[in-house]
Design a protein around this motif. Structure first.
Motif, PDB file in Angstrom:
ATOM      1  N   GLY A 140      22.179  48.720  55.533  1.00 28.94           N
ATOM      2  CA  GLY A 140      23.121  47.737  56.054  1.00 28.94           C
ATOM      3  C   GLY A 140      24.285  48.337  56.803  1.00 28.94           C
ATOM      4  N   LEU A 141      24.119  49.532  57.343  1.00 28.92           N
ATOM      5  CA  LEU A 141      25.210  50.238  58.011  1.00 28.92           C
ATOM      6  C   LEU A 141      24.932  50.403  59.498  1.00 28.92           C
ATOM      7  CD1 LEU A 141      25.822  53.068  55.392  1.00 28.92           C
ATOM      8  CD2 LEU A 141      27.040  50.898  55.584  1.00 28.92           C
ATOM      9  N   THR A 142      25.963  50.218  60.295  1.00 24.55           N
ATOM     10  CA  THR A 142      25.884  50.537  61.715  1.00 24.55           C
ATOM     11  C   THR A 142      26.318  51.988  61.917  1.00 24.55           C
ATOM     12  OG1 THR A 142      28.171  49.876  62.160  1.00 24.55           O
ATOM     13  CG2 THR A 142      26.473  48.150  62.315  1.00 24.55           C
ATOM     14  N   ALA A 143      26.226  52.448  63.148  1.00 23.77           N
ATOM     15  CA  ALA A 143      26.663  53.814  63.448  1.00 23.77           C
ATOM     16  C   ALA A 143      28.149  53.973  63.161  1.00 23.77           C
ATOM     17  CB  ALA A 143      26.351  54.151  64.902  1.00 23.77           C
ATOM     18  N   LEU A 144      28.939  52.954  63.486  1.00 22.54           N
ATOM     19  CA  LEU A 144      30.386  53.019  63.243  1.00 22.54           C
ATOM     20  C   LEU A 144      30.675  53.069  61.744  1.00 22.54           C
ATOM     21  CD1 LEU A 144      33.203  53.062  64.446  1.00 22.54           C
ATOM     22  CD2 LEU A 144      33.174  50.556  64.477  1.00 22.54           C
ATOM     23  N   ASP A 145      29.901  52.329  60.951  1.00 25.30           N
ATOM     24  CA  ASP A 145      30.064  52.381  59.494  1.00 25.30           C
ATOM     25  C   ASP A 145      29.862  53.805  58.982  1.00 25.30           C
ATOM     26  OD1 ASP A 145      30.568  49.659  58.997  1.00 25.30           O
ATOM     27  OD2 ASP A 145      28.440  49.192  59.102  1.00 25.30           O
ATOM     28  N   LEU A 146      28.804  54.461  59.470  1.00 31.27           N
ATOM     29  CA  LEU A 146      28.521  55.827  59.022  1.00 31.27           C
ATOM     30  C   LEU A 146      29.676  56.771  59.340  1.00 31.27           C
ATOM     31  CD1 LEU A 146      24.766  56.506  59.901  1.00 31.27           C
ATOM     32  CD2 LEU A 146      25.801  56.397  57.647  1.00 31.27           C
ATOM     33  N   LEU A 147      30.310  56.546  60.473  1.00 31.51           N
ATOM     34  CA  LEU A 147      31.425  57.404  60.856  1.00 31.51           C
ATOM     35  C   LEU A 147      32.627  57.187  59.946  1.00 31.51           C
ATOM     36  CD1 LEU A 147      32.532  59.435  63.007  1.00 31.51           C
ATOM     37  CD2 LEU A 147      33.419  57.438  64.229  1.00 31.51           C
ATOM     38  N   LEU A 148      32.835  55.942  59.518  1.00 33.46           N
ATOM     39  CA  LEU A 148      34.050  55.600  58.788  1.00 33.46           C
ATOM     40  C   LEU A 148      33.969  55.794  57.278  1.00 33.46           C
ATOM     41  CD1 LEU A 148      35.040  52.328  60.707  1.00 33.46           C
ATOM     42  CD2 LEU A 148      35.954  54.633  61.034  1.00 33.46           C
ATOM     43  N   ILE A 149      32.743  55.884  56.731  1.00 38.66           N
ATOM     44  CA  ILE A 149      32.649  55.956  55.273  1.00 38.66           C
ATOM     45  C   ILE A 149      32.873  57.356  54.724  1.00 38.66           C
ATOM     46  CG2 ILE A 149      31.078  53.995  55.097  1.00 38.66           C
ATOM     47  CD1 ILE A 149      28.775  55.916  54.775  1.00 38.66           C
ATOM     48  N   PHE A 150      32.935  58.338  55.590  1.00 45.66           N
ATOM     49  CA  PHE A 150      33.147  59.704  55.129  1.00 45.66           C
ATOM     50  C   PHE A 150      34.553  60.162  55.508  1.00 45.66           C
ATOM     51  CE2 PHE A 150      28.548  59.386  55.715  1.00 45.66           C
ATOM     52  CZ  PHE A 150      28.155  59.693  54.426  1.00 45.66           C
ATOM     53  N   PRO A 151      35.094  61.146  54.765  1.00 48.05           N
ATOM     54  CA  PRO A 151      36.434  61.652  55.085  1.00 48.05           C
ATOM     55  C   PRO A 151      36.523  62.117  56.533  1.00 48.05           C
ATOM     56  CG  PRO A 151      35.676  62.540  52.984  1.00 48.05           C
ATOM     57  CD  PRO A 151      34.519  61.808  53.589  1.00 48.05           C
ATOM     58  N   SER A 152      37.644  61.855  57.145  1.00 44.48           N
ATOM     59  CA  SER A 152      37.825  62.176  58.554  1.00 44.48           C
ATOM     60  C   SER A 152      37.736  63.678  58.795  1.00 44.48           C
ATOM     61  CB  SER A 152      39.178  61.655  59.027  1.00 44.48           C
ATOM     62  OG  SER A 152      39.393  61.954  60.386  1.00 44.48           O
ATOM     63  N   GLU A 153      37.071  64.033  59.859  1.00 51.06           N
ATOM     64  CA  GLU A 153      36.969  65.430  60.264  1.00 51.06           C
ATOM     65  C   GLU A 153      37.471  65.560  61.693  1.00 51.06           C
ATOM     66  OE1 GLU A 153      33.021  66.813  59.786  1.00 51.06           O
ATOM     67  OE2 GLU A 153      32.868  66.224  57.675  1.00 51.06           O
ATOM     68  N   ALA A 154      37.659  66.802  62.114  1.00 48.27           N
ATOM     69  CA  ALA A 154      38.096  67.042  63.481  1.00 48.27           C
ATOM     70  C   ALA A 154      37.074  66.468  64.449  1.00 48.27           C
ATOM     71  CB  ALA A 154      38.263  68.551  63.711  1.00 48.27           C
ATOM     72  N   GLY A 155      37.526  65.669  65.372  1.00 47.78           N
ATOM     73  CA  GLY A 155      36.637  65.082  66.362  1.00 47.78           C
ATOM     74  C   GLY A 155      36.171  63.678  66.027  1.00 47.78           C
ATOM     75  N   ASP A 156      36.401  63.232  64.768  1.00 51.08           N
ATOM     76  CA  ASP A 156      35.964  61.892  64.377  1.00 51.08           C
ATOM     77  C   ASP A 156      36.667  60.812  65.185  1.00 51.08           C
ATOM     78  OD1 ASP A 156      34.361  63.098  62.571  1.00 51.08           O
ATOM     79  OD2 ASP A 156      35.146  62.093  60.799  1.00 51.08           O
ATOM     80  N   ARG A 157      37.929  60.997  65.430  1.00 52.86           N
ATOM     81  CA  ARG A 157      38.689  59.991  66.163  1.00 52.86           C
ATOM     82  C   ARG A 157      38.141  59.820  67.574  1.00 52.86           C
ATOM     83  NH1 ARG A 157      43.240  57.373  65.205  1.00 52.86           N
ATOM     84  NH2 ARG A 157      44.472  56.547  66.931  1.00 52.86           N
ATOM     85  N   GLU A 158      37.799  60.948  68.194  1.00 57.56           N
ATOM     86  CA  GLU A 158      37.248  60.871  69.552  1.00 57.56           C
ATOM     87  C   GLU A 158      35.900  60.151  69.553  1.00 57.56           C
ATOM     88  OE1 GLU A 158      38.525  63.489  68.163  1.00 57.56           O
ATOM     89  OE2 GLU A 158      40.219  64.081  69.412  1.00 57.56           O
TER      90      GLU A 158
END
Length: 435
Positions: free
Chosen positions: A212-230
């Motif tokens: 039930g996850l989109t690509a954006l969900d996968l990005l947001l469910i894990f702790p932020s890393e360098a480059g995640d914001r971009e």
């Protein structure tokens, strides 16, 4: 036959002809004796002339799978021998689609190896090979992204665009992941930009996987890393959304039906990280179970060796030095603590024994486990008051024998699964009443 295979490893065409002059039907006997043929050896070693001669004499060898489930084309593709690949294609271009071990085709192996010339040759002669998937429903694009083969991915993207086959970009693997899901999971910003730049109108940026996850969900469910914001900015610019913004939610609670009101995001995360048969390998599961068992052993051993509240430091009328203070003050609670703690300790030892049963140095490992078991029992017995030492000794001695039987019965009748289901229904009912 061994002589033939040795000649194939050397790639000596002259020796091959001399051997066949002595025994003209030698090549015809190979399939009766071995799953491998001389073309397999030539394809591994890259002996082009030898491979050409074998293909001339026995073209059917090109389709034979060896004991590992690979054909000569698989082996040549995996090693990037473009000339041998071309020779086999001349015999039958459809060999590019030959499924081997776990459904892997020669094109899959060429992508995994990053052999772009081999990839281009196969696509030029067998368009359909890009459609083939592994037993895990992974396309060549999935394999390219998963294994960081950017050059291979670019070749594939260019080819799909030229041949109007871009719908393959939205194919999903057995877990419902598209190549965009994988690129986000691997934190491959370059791949994300490549996909959105080349195929922004075709690519489904809001595809939902089986969790039930989109690509954006996968990005947001894990702790932020360098480059995640971009990456997030690139996705959102392309119209990417979270699953909760796509799927309408029913927030009402029905008292006549046990309709669960659960946060969808939490539910999706639980499902995503839950064990999945087929996705999680037995070795990974065994390693995880061993880590958990060791942690429980460590925690329970500490409690048994140093009971809560510490121990008395001197003798008195109501207690002895070295016995548990908690046992003197509240004997019932102490017995309950020792009982539960001993169960946790012994079950964990049993798990370690079961998971390591066929490990090397098994005798030494069992000695260590037994010594740990004895140390724990002595510590628990010594810190117990005299009135409970008999119970402690009997209980901790019987428990190791009872553990396997008890676990087997619990597993057979699925006791904890049923308890979990009852607790889940009760929790959902409470949530509905609160809301």
């Amino acid at each position: 036959m061994d002589t033939l295979f040795q000649i194939a490893q050397r790639g000596d065409v002259e020796e091959l002809l001399q051997l066949l002059a002595k025994n003209p039907i030698l090549l015809h006997q190979v399939p009766l004796i071995s799953a491998q043929n001389p073309l397999h050896f030539a394809s591994v070693a890259g002996h082009l002339d030898f491979a050409k001669k074998i293909l001339e004499l026995m073209p059917e060898f090109a389709r034979q799978l060896n004991a590992e489930g690979y054909s000569p084309m698989h082996l040549a593709s995996a090693n990037g021998y473009i000339d041998i690949v071309r020779e086999i294609i001349r015999v039958d271009a459809n060999i590019c689609r030959l499924g081997g071990r776990e459904g892997i085709t020669p094109l899959h192996l060429a992508v995994l190896g990053g052999w772009v010339d081999v990839i281009s040759e196969m696509l030029a002669n067998c368009e359909g090979c890009i459609e083939d998937v592994t037993v895990h429903k992974e396309t060549v694009l999935h394999l390219a992204v998963r294994n960081f083969q950017l050059e291979s991915l670019q070749i594939l993207l260019d080819w799909t665009s030229q041949m109007n086959k871009e719908e393959i970009l939205n194919r999903k693997d057995e877990h419902g992941n598209t190549i965009l899901h994988l690129a986000i999971w691997k934190k491959q910003r370059q791949v994300v930009e490549m996909l959105l730049r080349n195929s922004s109108r075709i690519l489904e940026v809001n595809a939902i996987n089986k969790s039930g996850l989109t690509a954006l969900d996968l990005l947001l469910i894990f702790p932020s890393e360098a480059g995640d914001r971009e990456i997030q900015e690139v996705l959102q610019y392309a119209g990417a959304l979270k699953s909760q913004d796509i799927t309408p939610h029913n927030t009402s609670c029905s008292r006549t039906h046990d309709a669960p009101v659960i946060n969808n995001r939490a539910k999706d995360l639980i499902e995503y990280f839950r064990f999945h048969d087929g996705r999680d390998s037995p070795s990974d599961v065994r390693s995880t179970l061993l880590v958990i068992a060791v942690l429980v052993v460590t925690a329970t051993y500490q409690v048994g060796n140093s009971p809560p509240g510490d121990v008395w430091q001197d003798d008195d009328e109501g207690h002895l030095a070295g016995t548990s203070i908690m046992a003197t003050k509240d004997l019932v609670s102490y017995i309950l603590l020792v009982t539960c703690n001993s169960i946790g300790f012994n079950v964990s030892l049993y798990m370690i024994y079961t998971l390591t049963r066929k490990f090397p140095l098994q005798t030494e490992l069992q000695v260590c486990v037994f010594a740990l078991y004895m140390t724990f029992n002595v510590a628990v017995t010594v810190t117990s008051p005299k009135s409970t030492r008999l119970f402690t000794n009997v209980f901790t001695s019987v428990l190791p024998t009872a553990v396997p039987l008890a676990c087997g019965l619990l597993r057979k009748f699925r006791v904890f699964e049923r308890l979990g289901g009852i607790l889940g229904k009760f929790t959902r009912k409470l949530r509905c009443e609160e809301e």
